[in-house]
Design a protein around this motif. Sequence first.
Motif, PDB file in Angstrom:
ATOM      1  N   ASP A 102       9.500  12.385 -21.190  1.00  7.78           N
ATOM      2  CA  ASP A 102       8.961  11.111 -21.668  1.00  7.78           C
ATOM      3  C   ASP A 102       9.773   9.935 -21.134  1.00  7.78           C
ATOM      4  O   ASP A 102       9.219   8.911 -20.730  1.00  7.78           O
ATOM      5  N   VAL A 103      11.102  10.092 -21.129  1.00  4.01           N
ATOM      6  CA  VAL A 103      11.960   9.045 -20.580  1.00  4.01           C
ATOM      7  C   VAL A 103      11.694   8.873 -19.081  1.00  4.01           C
ATOM      8  O   VAL A 103      11.606   7.748 -18.572  1.00  4.01           O
ATOM      9  N   ALA A 104      11.533   9.974 -18.369  1.00  2.72           N
ATOM     10  CA  ALA A 104      11.242   9.905 -16.935  1.00  2.72           C
ATOM     11  C   ALA A 104       9.898   9.232 -16.694  1.00  2.72           C
ATOM     12  O   ALA A 104       9.743   8.442 -15.756  1.00  2.72           O
ATOM     13  N   GLU A 105       8.949   9.533 -17.550  1.00  2.66           N
ATOM     14  CA  GLU A 105       7.632   8.903 -17.422  1.00  2.66           C
ATOM     15  C   GLU A 105       7.733   7.398 -17.641  1.00  2.66           C
ATOM     16  O   GLU A 105       7.177   6.604 -16.877  1.00  2.66           O
ATOM     17  N   ALA A 106       8.443   7.003 -18.666  1.00  3.20           N
ATOM     18  CA  ALA A 106       8.611   5.577 -18.937  1.00  3.20           C
ATOM     19  C   ALA A 106       9.352   4.897 -17.791  1.00  3.20           C
ATOM     20  O   ALA A 106       8.985   3.789 -17.373  1.00  3.20           O
ATOM     21  N   SER A 107      10.371   5.548 -17.249  1.00  3.28           N
ATOM     22  CA  SER A 107      11.102   4.979 -16.118  1.00  3.28           C
ATOM     23  C   SER A 107      10.214   4.843 -14.896  1.00  3.28           C
ATOM     24  O   SER A 107      10.284   3.859 -14.163  1.00  3.28           O
ATOM     25  N   SER A 108       9.372   5.835 -14.692  1.00  9.14           N
ATOM     26  CA  SER A 108       8.445   5.775 -13.560  1.00  9.14           C
ATOM     27  C   SER A 108       7.464   4.628 -13.721  1.00  9.14           C
ATOM     28  O   SER A 108       7.161   3.906 -12.765  1.00  9.14           O
ATOM     29  N   ILE A 109       6.976   4.436 -14.916  1.00  7.57           N
ATOM     30  CA  ILE A 109       6.052   3.331 -15.179  1.00  7.57           C
ATOM     31  C   ILE A 109       6.757   1.996 -14.977  1.00  7.57           C
ATOM     32  O   ILE A 109       6.213   1.086 -14.344  1.00  7.57           O
TER      33      ILE A 109
ATOM     34  N   LEU B 113       4.448  13.620 -11.995  1.00  9.22           N
ATOM     35  CA  LEU B 113       4.994  13.506 -13.342  1.00  9.22           C
ATOM     36  C   LEU B 113       3.962  13.947 -14.375  1.00  9.22           C
ATOM     37  O   LEU B 113       4.293  14.655 -15.329  1.00  9.22           O
ATOM     38  N   ASP B 114       2.726  13.554 -14.151  1.00  5.75           N
ATOM     39  CA  ASP B 114       1.669  13.957 -15.070  1.00  5.75           C
ATOM     40  C   ASP B 114       1.511  15.474 -15.093  1.00  5.75           C
ATOM     41  O   ASP B 114       1.360  16.076 -16.167  1.00  5.75           O
ATOM     42  N   LEU B 115       1.559  16.086 -13.914  1.00  8.66           N
ATOM     43  CA  LEU B 115       1.447  17.537 -13.840  1.00  8.66           C
ATOM     44  C   LEU B 115       2.594  18.210 -14.592  1.00  8.66           C
ATOM     45  O   LEU B 115       2.378  19.156 -15.364  1.00  8.66           O
ATOM     46  N   GLU B 116       3.811  17.711 -14.392  1.00  7.81           N
ATOM     47  CA  GLU B 116       4.969  18.284 -15.084  1.00  7.81           C
ATOM     48  C   GLU B 116       4.868  18.091 -16.588  1.00  7.81           C
ATOM     49  O   GLU B 116       5.209  18.985 -17.362  1.00  7.81           O
ATOM     50  N   LEU B 117       4.385  16.947 -16.999  1.00  4.98           N
ATOM     51  CA  LEU B 117       4.229  16.711 -18.427  1.00  4.98           C
ATOM     52  C   LEU B 117       3.183  17.641 -19.037  1.00  4.98           C
ATOM     53  O   LEU B 117       3.369  18.139 -20.153  1.00  4.98           O
ATOM     54  N   GLN B 118       2.129  17.872 -18.304  1.00  4.70           N
ATOM     55  CA  GLN B 118       1.094  18.795 -18.790  1.00  4.70           C
ATOM     56  C   GLN B 118       1.688  20.196 -18.980  1.00  4.70           C
ATOM     57  O   GLN B 118       1.453  20.855 -19.998  1.00  4.70           O
TER      58      GLN B 118
ATOM     59  N   LYS C  84       0.831  -1.207   0.000  1.00  2.59           N
ATOM     60  CA  LYS C  84       0.000   0.000   0.000  1.00  2.59           C
ATOM     61  C   LYS C  84       0.863   1.254   0.000  1.00  2.59           C
ATOM     62  O   LYS C  84       0.568   2.222  -0.701  1.00  2.59           O
ATOM     63  N   ALA C  85       1.936   1.236   0.793  1.00  2.00           N
ATOM     64  CA  ALA C  85       2.831   2.392   0.836  1.00  2.00           C
ATOM     65  C   ALA C  85       3.512   2.601  -0.514  1.00  2.00           C
ATOM     66  O   ALA C  85       3.617   3.733  -1.002  1.00  2.00           O
ATOM     67  N   ALA C  86       3.959   1.504  -1.126  1.00  2.00           N
ATOM     68  CA  ALA C  86       4.601   1.608  -2.439  1.00  2.00           C
ATOM     69  C   ALA C  86       3.614   2.103  -3.481  1.00  2.00           C
ATOM     70  O   ALA C  86       3.964   2.931  -4.343  1.00  2.00           O
ATOM     71  N   THR C  87       2.391   1.632  -3.392  1.00  2.00           N
ATOM     72  CA  THR C  87       1.358   2.079  -4.341  1.00  2.00           C
ATOM     73  C   THR C  87       1.073   3.563  -4.162  1.00  2.00           C
ATOM     74  O   THR C  87       0.959   4.300  -5.154  1.00  2.00           O
ATOM     75  N   ALA C  88       0.958   3.992  -2.929  1.00  2.00           N
ATOM     76  CA  ALA C  88       0.706   5.412  -2.671  1.00  2.00           C
ATOM     77  C   ALA C  88       1.858   6.266  -3.180  1.00  2.00           C
ATOM     78  O   ALA C  88       1.638   7.322  -3.797  1.00  2.00           O
ATOM     79  N   ALA C  89       3.094   5.818  -2.945  1.00  2.00           N
ATOM     80  CA  ALA C  89       4.255   6.568  -3.424  1.00  2.00           C
ATOM     81  C   ALA C  89       4.281   6.615  -4.948  1.00  2.00           C
ATOM     82  O   ALA C  89       4.567   7.661  -5.548  1.00  2.00           O
ATOM     83  N   ALA C  90       3.962   5.493  -5.564  1.00  2.00           N
ATOM     84  CA  ALA C  90       3.947   5.449  -7.029  1.00  2.00           C
ATOM     85  C   ALA C  90       2.850   6.360  -7.588  1.00  2.00           C
ATOM     86  O   ALA C  90       3.058   7.059  -8.589  1.00  2.00           O
ATOM     87  N   GLU C  91       1.696   6.345  -6.941  1.00  2.00           N
ATOM     88  CA  GLU C  91       0.611   7.219  -7.394  1.00  2.00           C
ATOM     89  C   GLU C  91       0.996   8.692  -7.255  1.00  2.00           C
ATOM     90  O   GLU C  91       0.691   9.508  -8.125  1.00  2.00           O
ATOM     91  N   THR C  92       1.682   9.020  -6.170  1.00  2.00           N
ATOM     92  CA  THR C  92       2.142  10.394  -5.974  1.00  2.00           C
ATOM     93  C   THR C  92       3.138  10.784  -7.063  1.00  2.00           C
ATOM     94  O   THR C  92       3.038  11.872  -7.648  1.00  2.00           O
ATOM     95  N   ARG C  93       4.099   9.882  -7.330  1.00  2.00           N
ATOM     96  CA  ARG C  93       5.086  10.159  -8.383  1.00  2.00           C
ATOM     97  C   ARG C  93       4.411  10.330  -9.735  1.00  2.00           C
ATOM     98  O   ARG C  93       4.751  11.219 -10.509  1.00  2.00           O
ATOM     99  N   MET C  94       3.450   9.468  -9.999  1.00  2.00           N
ATOM    100  CA  MET C  94       2.761   9.535 -11.291  1.00  2.00           C
ATOM    101  C   MET C  94       1.962  10.833 -11.426  1.00  2.00           C
ATOM    102  O   MET C  94       1.943  11.445 -12.493  1.00  2.00           O
ATOM    103  N   SER C  95       1.306  11.257 -10.354  1.00  2.00           N
ATOM    104  CA  SER C  95       0.533  12.495 -10.443  1.00  2.00           C
ATOM    105  C   SER C  95       1.460  13.701 -10.616  1.00  2.00           C
ATOM    106  O   SER C  95       1.151  14.618 -11.390  1.00  2.00           O
TER     107      SER C  95
END
Length: 163
Positions: free
Chosen positions: A135-142, A82-87, A69-80
Amino acid sequence: MSDIDALQQRLTAAMDRIATGLGGLDAAGADDTAALQAALDDEKVVNAQLTERVRRLSERQDNAEANAKAATAAAETRMSELDLELQRLRKANEQLRESNAALRAANEDGVGEPHLINKSMMAELEGLRAARAADVAEASSIIGALTPLLDQLEAPEEEDADA
């Protein structure tokens, strides 16, 4: 009277046989009781061991679940994030492209200065490099988010193969 004596002897003999039989039953019953008590004690020990094992497995599962759950929350935070920065990056690049198009149009009309166009083109190239890096950072995050999930899927398969 002789009948009474004969009956008394027969009764005494029967009582002796009964007493002997009961003595044998007591000895055999004591052995059975001891064996049953030992088996019961063994089962109690095994039950206690299994109870402890179940408790440890439950704790391990709870810890793994909390970590997941902690890893999922951290990943969701990173993804959000990253998404904001990409936007933001995509919006800035779009504005930069529009600006460059306007500069090129002005240059064609003879109003623009070539060094401004060069600066604009360099900025656009830098924006494209930044977009590529994002884009590379996004792929690495995924990949980073999917790797633990894939490892968890492979772990049960390995345990099944070991068993």
